[in-house]
Motif scaffolding. Structure first.
Motif, PDB file in Angstrom:
ATOM      1  N   PRO A 160      44.249 -43.528 -23.208  1.00  0.00           N
ATOM      2  CA  PRO A 160      43.857 -42.118 -23.228  1.00  0.00           C
ATOM      3  C   PRO A 160      42.960 -41.794 -22.029  1.00  0.00           C
ATOM      4  O   PRO A 160      42.145 -42.639 -21.616  1.00  0.00           O
ATOM      5  N   GLY A 161      43.125 -40.643 -21.487  1.00  0.00           N
ATOM      6  CA  GLY A 161      42.231 -40.168 -20.418  1.00  0.00           C
ATOM      7  C   GLY A 161      42.576 -40.662 -19.027  1.00  0.00           C
ATOM      8  O   GLY A 161      41.816 -40.436 -18.081  1.00  0.00           O
ATOM      9  N   SER A 168      44.482 -39.652 -16.754  1.00  0.00           N
ATOM     10  CA  SER A 168      44.562 -38.656 -15.675  1.00  0.00           C
ATOM     11  C   SER A 168      43.184 -38.094 -15.311  1.00  0.00           C
ATOM     12  O   SER A 168      43.034 -37.415 -14.294  1.00  0.00           O
ATOM     13  N   SER A 169      42.178 -38.388 -16.144  1.00  0.00           N
ATOM     14  CA  SER A 169      40.846 -37.834 -15.847  1.00  0.00           C
ATOM     15  C   SER A 169      40.078 -38.701 -14.836  1.00  0.00           C
ATOM     16  O   SER A 169      39.022 -38.297 -14.352  1.00  0.00           O
ATOM     17  N   ARG A 224      39.283 -45.817 -23.703  1.00  0.00           N
ATOM     18  CA  ARG A 224      39.793 -44.712 -22.885  1.00  0.00           C
ATOM     19  C   ARG A 224      39.315 -44.876 -21.451  1.00  0.00           C
ATOM     20  O   ARG A 224      38.407 -45.656 -21.164  1.00  0.00           O
ATOM     21  N   VAL A 272      37.667 -42.691 -18.360  1.00  0.00           N
ATOM     22  CA  VAL A 272      36.934 -41.438 -18.133  1.00  0.00           C
ATOM     23  C   VAL A 272      36.827 -41.217 -16.624  1.00  0.00           C
ATOM     24  O   VAL A 272      37.276 -42.053 -15.834  1.00  0.00           O
ATOM     25  N   ALA A 273      36.210 -40.126 -16.242  1.00  0.00           N
ATOM     26  CA  ALA A 273      36.185 -39.748 -14.821  1.00  0.00           C
ATOM     27  C   ALA A 273      35.631 -40.857 -13.935  1.00  0.00           C
ATOM     28  O   ALA A 273      36.143 -41.117 -12.843  1.00  0.00           O
ATOM     29  N   THR A 297      30.495 -47.937 -21.133  1.00  0.00           N
ATOM     30  CA  THR A 297      31.232 -47.413 -19.981  1.00  0.00           C
ATOM     31  C   THR A 297      31.018 -48.345 -18.794  1.00  0.00           C
ATOM     32  O   THR A 297      29.879 -48.630 -18.421  1.00  0.00           O
TER      33      THR A 297
END
Ligand code: N01
Length: 542
Positions: free
Chosen positions: A149-150, A152-153, A352, A354-355, A364
């Motif tokens: 998930p995520g 593309s971010s 996931r 994230v940016a 993270t």
């Protein structure tokens, strides 16, 4: 619409050699290649550290005595740029390029039963009408991207080892995540770590790896091979793996503890995947396998300074060799570097992207770049990417819904005049690929010459022969430890892919004999038919 005798899909080592042989038969050929150059796997896999883990004196074409004498390898295990240069040399030396269309993919191939012809459509909207289709699409050519998930971010750069940019990647000063710990990761991580500011390795399954101990080619070693090439190539063809690996033809259980240890130590020091030839039953006998696995575990423990990291890097839940064994240059040592950390995503999977990084277990990991070393949709991926439709409009995707079914791994019932080079059900990825490619191409060349001689137009395996072969392949696999690992050989790396052991483990020597015997019996298990006529060769099951 252009009409030819044969379309070959792919200009890797399989496609190049198929083209060479088809021309000799006097056939008109079009080769369609997605890349802008030849070389297949060696064209796409340009990640840092990419190199062959079969000795290149053995991982090279044998069909031309001149070629094998004139080409000079500079290292025992050649790197990707040198192997790609070799593929280009072959293409030029044999004037192959004029029949290859680059930067073009085949999207569909449809059999026209009325005319016994294939209609091959490309993404350049060209339709080619052809009598034969040869799928030389490679076993490890459809790169597999996970769908976290995520994805593309993510603001940073992303790469897949199997699709590496031609201009290379500069990791200097960057924080890099590498996801995966298969062969590609094991080769690239030490190289990336030398450049990057920090490397975080995301590991789901630890791997067994043997130091490659690559060395520059010496004149002496080269001379030894070249002075005896014809005989050595013949010997290669009769082995199990297509590699002269000095197989120690005794059981690991038949020798003393000291002798066993001595054998492993010697192989470890020699380096390379021929470690698995220390004894003859490492992939068939659990106890024997355990001794080899345990030896490698001890080496990891002795190499990696932090005991917790060493333990995480130690494979414990599958037999050595049942996932593809790796060969490395300073892989385990790399985890002693201050700029490398290991993230265990088995216990704490990636949640996931994230940016600014990767989130696993609510932590993270901030990174600038992500390298996906996540492998391939192996063996069937590239074949099923093309919409292949045989008799009655049946699609290959539907036919192989529960796993690939092919006679000899060469052809599949209901799809006349369509062939696979190193397809599922043949030794392929369990062997020296070039040995297996040459065997398939030469067997197919003889088959088509036979059809020319007896004026046959169409060849197709019978369902009975195919079923018998698939059963034979399954039985052979289940006599070994291979099916006990969740490997890409089993399709286990692709969610939803049927769990079937895809390659044939009988060995290239035995497989060659089986193929030759079938040819000698007038292509037993195939039906042959003249143009517009009924089948004339009685179908006989194996
Ligand atoms: O791919 P792989 P490869 N989340 O499938 C992990 C040949 N080759 O490109 O094991 C997290 O082996 C996956 O984890 P797991 C050689 O035949 C030859 O490295 O599935 N992780 C694994 O660690 C080789 O075997 C050379 O739990 C994920 C890795 O990614 C074959 O190519 C060099 C994941 C994939 O490993 C493929 O090797 C290189 C996910 N969603 C390659 N999905 C030579 O030297 C996957 N992984 C000749």
């Amino acid at each position: 619409m252009q009409g030819v005798d044969a379309v070959v899909v792919g200009a890797g080592f399989g496609g190049l050699y198929m083209l060479y042989r088809l021309r000799e038969l006097g056939l008109t050929v079009r080769v369609i290649e997605a890349g802008s150059g030849v070389g297949g796997t060696w064209y796409w896999n340009r990640y840092p550290g990419a190199r062959c883990d079969t000795e290149t004196m053995q991982y090279s074409y044998s069909f031309s005595p001149e070629l094998q004498q004139e080409w000079r390898w500079t290292e025992k295990f050649a790197g990707q740029p040198e192997i790609l240069a070799y593929a280009n040399h072959v293409a030029d030396r044999f004037d192959l390029r004029r029949d290859i269309t680059f930067n073009t993919s085949v999207v569909s191939a449809t059999y026209d039963e009325e005319h016994d012809r294939w209609s091959v459509v490309t993404d350049a909207d060209e339709t080619i009408d052809s009598r034969f289709v040869f799928m030389a699409t490679g076993c490890l050519s459809t790169a597999r991207m996970p769908d976290f998930p995520g994805m593309s971010s993510f603001n940073g750069r992303t790469y897949h080892t199997g699709h590496w940019p031609h201009e290379g990647v500069d990791f200097a000063g960057r924080r890099v995540a590498v996801i995966g710990t298969g062969s590609s990761a094991i080769q690239s991580i030490p190289m990336i770590a030398q450049q990057a500011k920090h490397v975080a390795v995301f590991q789901r399954t630890p791997n067994y790896s043997i130091p490659a101990r690559n060395v520059p080619m010496t004149d002496d070693y080269e001379r030894q091979w070249k002075s005896d090439y014809p005989a050595l190539r013949q010997q290669q063809k009769r082995t199990r793996t297509g590699i002269l690996n000095g197989l120690n033809d005794v059981s690991a259980m038949a020798v003393s503890d000291d002798e066993r240890q001595r054998q492993y130590e010697q192989r470890w020091l020699t380096g390379g995947t021929t470690f698995m030839a220390s004894f003859n039953d490492l992939v068939t006998n659990k106890d024997s396998n355990h001794t080899a696995a345990e030896f490698v575990r001890q080496q990891i423990k002795a190499t990696v300074r932090d005991p917790a990291v060493a333990e995480l890097l130690t494979p414990r839940d599958y037999p050595i060799g049942t996932k593809r064994i790796c060969a490395d240059t300073a892989y385990f040592e790399t985890f002693n570097r201050d700029n490398v950390t290991l993230v265990d995503i088995r216990k704490a999977p990636i949640d996931r992207i994230v940016a600014d990084g990767i989130v696993a277990a609510e932590t993270t990991h901030a990174v600038d770049d992500i390298v996906f070393a996540t492998g391939f949709d192996a063996m069937t991926g590239a074949l099923l990417k093309v919409d292949i439709r045989g008799r009655g409009g049946v699609s290959l995707r539907d036919k192989w819904n529960a796993g690939p079914r092919a006679y000899l791994g060469i052809a599949t019932a209901g799809f006349p005049n369509l062939f696979m080079i190193t397809g599922p059900g043949s030794p392929s990825v369990l062997s020296n690929m070039i040995v297996s490619i040459e065997q398939h191409v030469e067997w197919l060349t003889d088959c088509i010459r036979h059809m020319q001689n007896c004026q046959m137009h169409v060849i197709e395996p019978t369902l009975a022969a195919e079923d018998a072969w698939v059963e034979h392949v399954n039985k052979a696999a289940h006599r070994t430890l291979y099916p006990s690992a969740a490997s890409w050989y089993m399709g286990a790396n692709i969610p939803g892919k049927p769990r079937v052991f895809m390659p044939y483990i009988g060995g290239v020597g035995r497989y060659r004999e089986e193929c030759d015997e079938i040819a000698a019996k007038g292509y037993e298990g195939f039906t042959l038919a003249p143009a517009g006529g009924a089948p004339v060769a009685a179908p006989r099951a194996l």
